[in-house]
Design a protein around this motif. Structure first.
Motif, mmCIF file in Angstrom:
data_model
loop_
_atom_site.group_PDB
_atom_site.id
_atom_site.type_symbol
_atom_site.label_atom_id
_atom_site.label_comp_id
_atom_site.label_asym_id
_atom_site.label_seq_id
_atom_site.Cartn_x
_atom_site.Cartn_y
_atom_site.Cartn_z
ATOM 1 N N ALA A 193 0.818 -1.221 0.000
ATOM 2 C CA ALA A 193 0.000 0.000 0.000
ATOM 3 C C ALA A 193 0.854 1.275 0.000
ATOM 4 C CB ALA A 193 -0.927 -0.004 1.210
ATOM 5 N N GLU A 194 2.083 1.171 0.496
ATOM 6 C CA GLU A 194 2.963 2.357 0.556
ATOM 7 C C GLU A 194 3.128 2.989 -0.834
ATOM 8 O OE1 GLU A 194 4.791 3.555 3.316
ATOM 9 O OE2 GLU A 194 3.809 2.093 4.628
ATOM 10 N N GLN A 195 3.127 2.135 -1.881
ATOM 11 C CA GLN A 195 3.366 2.627 -3.250
ATOM 12 C C GLN A 195 2.055 2.915 -3.986
ATOM 13 O OE1 GLN A 195 6.601 2.886 -3.871
ATOM 14 N NE2 GLN A 195 7.073 1.766 -1.977
ATOM 15 N N GLY A 196 0.914 2.756 -3.317
ATOM 16 C CA GLY A 196 -0.360 2.866 -4.033
ATOM 17 C C GLY A 196 -1.139 4.127 -3.689
ATOM 18 N N ASP A 197 -2.222 4.335 -4.459
ATOM 19 C CA ASP A 197 -3.095 5.489 -4.253
ATOM 20 C C ASP A 197 -4.333 5.025 -3.473
ATOM 21 O OD1 ASP A 197 -4.882 7.559 -4.389
ATOM 22 O OD2 ASP A 197 -5.052 7.579 -6.587
ATOM 23 N N PRO A 198 -4.521 5.510 -2.244
ATOM 24 C CA PRO A 198 -5.653 5.040 -1.438
ATOM 25 C C PRO A 198 -7.015 5.434 -2.002
ATOM 26 C CG PRO A 198 -4.436 6.791 -0.299
ATOM 27 C CD PRO A 198 -3.654 6.456 -1.538
ATOM 28 N N LYS A 199 -7.023 6.364 -2.982
ATOM 29 C CA LYS A 199 -8.313 6.788 -3.560
ATOM 30 C C LYS A 199 -8.584 6.114 -4.907
ATOM 31 C CE LYS A 199 -8.840 11.262 -1.353
ATOM 32 N NZ LYS A 199 -7.551 11.769 -0.883
ATOM 33 N N ALA A 200 -7.694 5.230 -5.323
ATOM 34 C CA ALA A 200 -7.820 4.633 -6.667
ATOM 35 C C ALA A 200 -9.110 3.828 -6.822
ATOM 36 C CB ALA A 200 -6.605 3.759 -6.954
ATOM 37 N N ILE A 258 -10.381 0.153 5.708
ATOM 38 C CA ILE A 258 -10.363 -0.439 7.058
ATOM 39 C C ILE A 258 -9.981 0.628 8.094
ATOM 40 C CG2 ILE A 258 -9.260 -2.170 8.548
ATOM 41 C CD1 ILE A 258 -8.768 -3.864 5.966
ATOM 42 N N VAL A 259 -8.945 1.381 7.774
ATOM 43 C CA VAL A 259 -8.440 2.377 8.734
ATOM 44 C C VAL A 259 -9.491 3.461 8.989
ATOM 45 C CG1 VAL A 259 -6.734 4.235 9.012
ATOM 46 C CG2 VAL A 259 -5.985 1.934 8.310
ATOM 47 N N GLU A 260 -10.172 3.903 7.924
ATOM 48 C CA GLU A 260 -11.162 4.976 8.117
ATOM 49 C C GLU A 260 -12.251 4.539 9.102
ATOM 50 O OE1 GLU A 260 -12.848 6.741 4.560
ATOM 51 O OE2 GLU A 260 -14.448 7.672 5.742
ATOM 52 N N VAL A 261 -12.724 3.303 8.945
ATOM 53 C CA VAL A 261 -13.783 2.817 9.849
ATOM 54 C C VAL A 261 -13.242 2.705 11.283
ATOM 55 C CG1 VAL A 261 -15.425 0.970 10.322
ATOM 56 C CG2 VAL A 261 -14.903 1.561 7.961
ATOM 57 N N LEU A 262 -12.046 2.148 11.436
ATOM 58 C CA LEU A 262 -11.487 1.980 12.792
ATOM 59 C C LEU A 262 -11.286 3.334 13.479
ATOM 60 C CD1 LEU A 262 -8.795 -0.832 12.168
ATOM 61 C CD2 LEU A 262 -11.055 -1.088 13.242
ATOM 62 N N VAL A 263 -10.794 4.324 12.717
ATOM 63 C CA VAL A 263 -10.538 5.647 13.300
ATOM 64 C C VAL A 263 -11.857 6.319 13.684
ATOM 65 C CG1 VAL A 263 -9.642 7.970 12.810
ATOM 66 C CG2 VAL A 263 -8.328 5.948 12.116
ATOM 67 N N LYS A 264 -12.819 6.304 12.737
ATOM 68 C CA LYS A 264 -14.090 6.988 12.988
ATOM 69 C C LYS A 264 -14.795 6.401 14.223
ATOM 70 C CE LYS A 264 -17.940 9.266 11.585
ATOM 71 N NZ LYS A 264 -19.061 8.635 10.923
ATOM 72 N N LYS A 265 -14.838 5.062 14.312
ATOM 73 C CA LYS A 265 -15.556 4.434 15.437
ATOM 74 C C LYS A 265 -14.807 4.649 16.757
ATOM 75 C CE LYS A 265 -18.962 2.421 13.044
ATOM 76 N NZ LYS A 265 -20.259 1.830 13.244
ATOM 77 N N SER A 266 -13.489 4.680 16.692
ATOM 78 C CA SER A 266 -12.717 4.943 17.921
ATOM 79 C C SER A 266 -13.020 6.352 18.429
ATOM 80 C CB SER A 266 -11.213 4.817 17.663
ATOM 81 O OG SER A 266 -10.904 3.531 17.234
ATOM 82 N N VAL A 284 -3.187 -5.677 14.334
ATOM 83 C CA VAL A 284 -3.450 -4.590 13.377
ATOM 84 C C VAL A 284 -2.975 -3.241 13.941
ATOM 85 C CG1 VAL A 284 -5.268 -3.457 12.000
ATOM 86 C CG2 VAL A 284 -5.378 -5.907 12.417
ATOM 87 N N GLY A 285 -2.808 -3.176 15.257
ATOM 88 C CA GLY A 285 -2.287 -1.955 15.891
ATOM 89 C C GLY A 285 -0.873 -1.610 15.427
ATOM 90 N N ALA A 286 -0.222 -2.554 14.730
ATOM 91 C CA ALA A 286 1.117 -2.278 14.195
ATOM 92 C C ALA A 286 1.031 -1.477 12.894
ATOM 93 C CB ALA A 286 1.849 -3.594 13.939
ATOM 94 N N ASN A 287 -0.170 -1.344 12.352
ATOM 95 C CA ASN A 287 -0.312 -0.688 11.038
ATOM 96 C C ASN A 287 0.048 0.802 11.098
ATOM 97 O OD1 ASN A 287 -2.218 0.792 8.911
ATOM 98 N ND2 ASN A 287 -1.720 -1.250 8.177
ATOM 99 N N ARG A 288 0.972 1.190 10.226
ATOM 100 C CA ARG A 288 1.503 2.559 10.287
ATOM 101 C C ARG A 288 0.439 3.619 9.960
ATOM 102 N NH1 ARG A 288 3.327 6.291 7.057
ATOM 103 N NH2 ARG A 288 3.071 5.059 5.174
ATOM 104 N N VAL A 289 -0.380 3.354 8.931
ATOM 105 C CA VAL A 289 -1.379 4.351 8.531
ATOM 106 C C VAL A 289 -2.439 4.508 9.625
ATOM 107 C CG1 VAL A 289 -3.155 4.888 6.797
ATOM 108 C CG2 VAL A 289 -0.945 3.975 6.088
ATOM 109 N N LEU A 290 -2.825 3.391 10.240
ATOM 110 C CA LEU A 290 -3.787 3.465 11.358
ATOM 111 C C LEU A 290 -3.198 4.333 12.470
ATOM 112 C CD1 LEU A 290 -6.395 2.525 12.832
ATOM 113 C CD2 LEU A 290 -5.084 0.572 13.694
ATOM 114 N N ARG A 291 -1.936 4.107 12.797
ATOM 115 C CA ARG A 291 -1.292 4.882 13.869
ATOM 116 C C ARG A 291 -1.240 6.368 13.518
ATOM 117 N NH1 ARG A 291 3.195 1.920 17.374
ATOM 118 N NH2 ARG A 291 2.122 -0.028 17.684
#
Ligand code: KG4
Ligand code: ZN
Length: 358
Positions: A193-200, A258-266, A284-291
């Motif tokens: 995912a680091e090399q990708g576009d999250p809005k693609a 996934i991250v958007e839902v986890l962040v919003k609900k938190s 999943v708490g190791a995920n950099r974008v989530l952090r």
């Protein structure tokens, strides 16, 4: 008086052993730990094979215990309490840790304590350089669970919301598999995912606006599968060159959903409880974008976010020994001195405090 606790984790595909020592009124000290991951063993099958997991735990648990004792220069007789993961997890795998802990305890004449695996995850940030204070909201995101809890203290857990189907880690792993990545693909998907576009790709954010704190991730893998099929690809996708941009973009879009839902609900859980501390635990708490996104959103609201050290995000023995030590320190559970044991493959955390005392 300080108590030394040996903790054994064997609920799934990691054998972990650790030794902690209580420090009157303070967070216990981690004296030593050893871990063996079975990931390579299961990779050929695309997921955990329970029977192979149990057999491998049997092979690893005593050598790991010996290693911890050697590293800490202690003897078996120096252990005061034997702790093990009682559940939830794979029945056969749990029985290995339970059997060894109870066997050692019987031989040494020491008490045993069965620990809830999720309580281990939930308390693991207390071993970090920046430990939390009670009360806090906990986001538990592992391969098998996705839950938001209100945590008032040791053994005082209230479920605020949870997944109605797949866990967040499962959504990462199933999507990763479709992208041709080996089990468990969460970490590998995040690298892609680091090399990708999250809005693609426009992927669903299930239950984002449900108004409650529940999650649903099962539809996400279907949406990822649809994108793979639409582009005329085989499933799982071959990893050979030529489709890199597609794979990276789909990985980034999946992670973003996934991250958007986890962040919003938190954030909703923090709003509802009025609490100003969030603890994020589980693999999943190791995920950099989530952090990053939690940090960004929480800092703006004056909320502190706490994590376990990266190496304690996934399953390990330290969190089991720690949870046992914290329960003993808090006086919420007396250890048992009989060596009849049972494991609880299915065991909701919110009923734990009640069950533990019966
Ligand atoms: O807590 P854990 O070790 O095991 C369970 O108790 O289930 O969590 C494992 C999960 C797996 O689904 C794995 O893919 C995921 O955590 N995971 C990640 C990352 N590292 C591990 N998911 C997303 N990004 C990561 N960096
Ligand atoms: Zn776990």
């Amino acid at each position: 008086m300080s108590v030394r606790v040996l903790g054994i984790e064997s609920s799934c595909d990691e054998t972990g052993v650790a030794l902690v020592q209580t420090r009157c009124g303070q967070i216990p000290d981690l004296l030593g730990q050893a871990l063996y991951s079975q990931i390579q063993l299961h990779q050929a099958y695309g997921g955990v094979v329970p029977e192979l997991a149990s057999r491998d735990h049997i092979r690893r648990v005593l050598p790991l215990t010996q290693q911890v004792l050697q590293d800490t220069q202690l003897q078996l007789q120096d252990i005061d309490v034997l702790a093990f993961t009682r559940g939830p997890g794979l029945a056969g795998a749990l029985l290995v840790g339970a059997g060894v802990a109870c066997g050692l305890a019987a031989a040494l004449g020491k008490p045993v304590l069965g620990v809830h695996h999720l309580e281990g995850h939930l308390l693991s940030p207390f071993l970090s350089a920046d430990p939390p204070e009670f009360p806090f909201v906990a986001l538990l995101v592992s391969g098998g669970h996705t839950q938001l809890m209100r945590v008032q203290g040791v053994g005082r857990y209230e479920l605020l919301g949870e997944t109605v189907d797949d866990a967040a880690g499962e959504a990462f792993d199933k999507s990763a598999k479709l992208l041709g990545l080996d089990y468990p693909g969460g970490a590998a998907l995040s690298v892609l995912a680091e090399q990708g576009d999250p809005k693609a790709f426009k992927l669903p954010r299930p239950l984002l606006h449900s108004g409650d704190l529940d999650f649903s991730f099962a539809g996400l893998k279907t949406a990822v599968l649809t994108q793979v099929q639409k582009a005329g690809n085989e499933q799982p996708m071959p990893t050979a060159a030529g489709q890199e941009t597609f794979r990276c973009n789909l990985a980034a879009s999946t992670q973003a959903a996934i991250v958007e839902v986890l962040v919003k609900k938190s954030l909703m859980a923090l709003d509802q409880t009025g609490l100003k501390r969030l603890v994020v635990a589980g693999g999943v708490g190791a995920n950099r974008v989530l952090r990053e996104q939690l940090q960004h959103n929480c800092a703006a609201r004056g909320i502190r976010v706490h994590y376990p050290e990266l190496h304690l995000c996934t399953d390990n023995g330290a969190m089991i020994a720690l949870a046992a030590a914290m329960r003993i320190e808090a006086g919420v559970e007396s250890t048992q001195a009989d060596y009849n044991f049972e494991v609880k493959p299915r065991w909701p955390l919110q009923t734990f405090a009640k069950d533990a005392s019966t």
